[in-house]
Design an enzyme around this catalytic site. Sequence first.
Site, mmCIF file in Angstrom:
data_model
loop_
_atom_site.group_PDB
_atom_site.id
_atom_site.type_symbol
_atom_site.label_atom_id
_atom_site.label_comp_id
_atom_site.label_asym_id
_atom_site.label_seq_id
_atom_site.Cartn_x
_atom_site.Cartn_y
_atom_site.Cartn_z
ATOM 1 N N GLU A 184 57.071 -53.074 9.980
ATOM 2 C CA GLU A 184 55.821 -52.440 9.512
ATOM 3 C C GLU A 184 55.404 -52.993 8.155
ATOM 4 O O GLU A 184 54.223 -53.235 7.900
ATOM 5 C CB GLU A 184 56.010 -50.924 9.477
ATOM 6 N N GLY A 208 60.736 -50.117 9.720
ATOM 7 C CA GLY A 208 59.902 -50.257 8.525
ATOM 8 C C GLY A 208 59.829 -51.690 8.016
ATOM 9 O O GLY A 208 58.885 -52.035 7.303
ATOM 10 N N GLU A 210 62.905 -47.142 16.466
ATOM 11 C CA GLU A 210 62.789 -45.715 16.122
ATOM 12 C C GLU A 210 63.128 -44.771 17.272
ATOM 13 O O GLU A 210 63.703 -43.704 17.050
ATOM 14 C CB GLU A 210 61.369 -45.399 15.599
ATOM 15 N N ALA A 243 63.690 -48.431 7.424
ATOM 16 C CA ALA A 243 63.846 -47.378 6.418
ATOM 17 C C ALA A 243 65.325 -47.064 6.297
ATOM 18 O O ALA A 243 66.076 -47.214 7.262
ATOM 19 C CB ALA A 243 63.111 -46.124 6.883
#
Length: 257
Positions: A111, A108, A131, A63
């Site tokens: 993911e 992300g 993260e 992200a």
Amino acid sequence: MALLRERRGAVEIVTFNRPEALNALNRQTFEELEAALDEIERDDAVGAMVFTGAGEKSFVAGADIRQFVDLDVWTSGEFAERTLRLFRRIEESPKPSIAAVNGFCLGGGVEFSLSCDVRIGAENARFGQPEVNLGIIPGWGGTQRLQRLVGPGWARQLILTGDMIDAQTALRIGLINELLPQPQLLERAVQIAQRMGGRARRAVALAKQAIQRGAEMPLAEGLKYETAMWQIAFESEDRREGVGAFLEKREPKFKGR
Ligand code: COA
């Protein structure tokens, strides 16, 4: 444009295109991805999708961390729900998807790739769920999908250390199916996608659905679900064509019906 798109035969190639931020996912990427999926799903000419990153350094470095500065307990929840819906849409799409991981695949990025049917990687691919280095946790499916793919042992190691693994390790643990030199990565991804896109479309979609939904059920229910999808396949024109072509010793001509 945060996404680039290119059609090759029945394959739509979608490229994350923010190389200045190592293709980190921001609001604009998500908006363009939603619009792209709207078009791809409606377009009968597209049989499968390939996702990759612009440049040679990164697939998706997670992200865009700048977005996290102002999030609170409510807005982080809304953000996660929206992103999870988008990733779920790819996971549940009748059209198969391949992630061609050409460098950093972090947070992300992992993911997102876990929502695709297949992941392949270049030799310079690096995977991680960093993260915990930011004081947060994976929030777009990482704690759930990663352990279902590579098992809880490796999922815990990746998520709890935040460390990266190289492409060889990713191959060994099953995070990627194939490892290629960077120049051959996209060609191979398109080739796999063409194979999937060239088969009986409804059969591919039904098989995908049986695998996907079945993985979320106890075995006995999964087997019943498989039977239901199997029965539906018998209603398709392509089943008559596929079986007929085999018996007549010719190539099938599928219509996707
Ligand atoms: N969000 C926003 N910007 C990012 C980013 C991210 N996830 N990842 C990289 N960038 C930006 C960097 O800030 C830098 O921008 P700048 O040139 O304006 O300073 C640019 O991309 C290049 O990254 P840089 O860190 O200089 O490259 P590097 O080769 O030294 O390091 C990484 C590469 C991937 C190891 C490093 O960028 C990194 O750790 N990124 C964050 C990864 C992450 O935590 N992702 C999960 C988010 S939940």
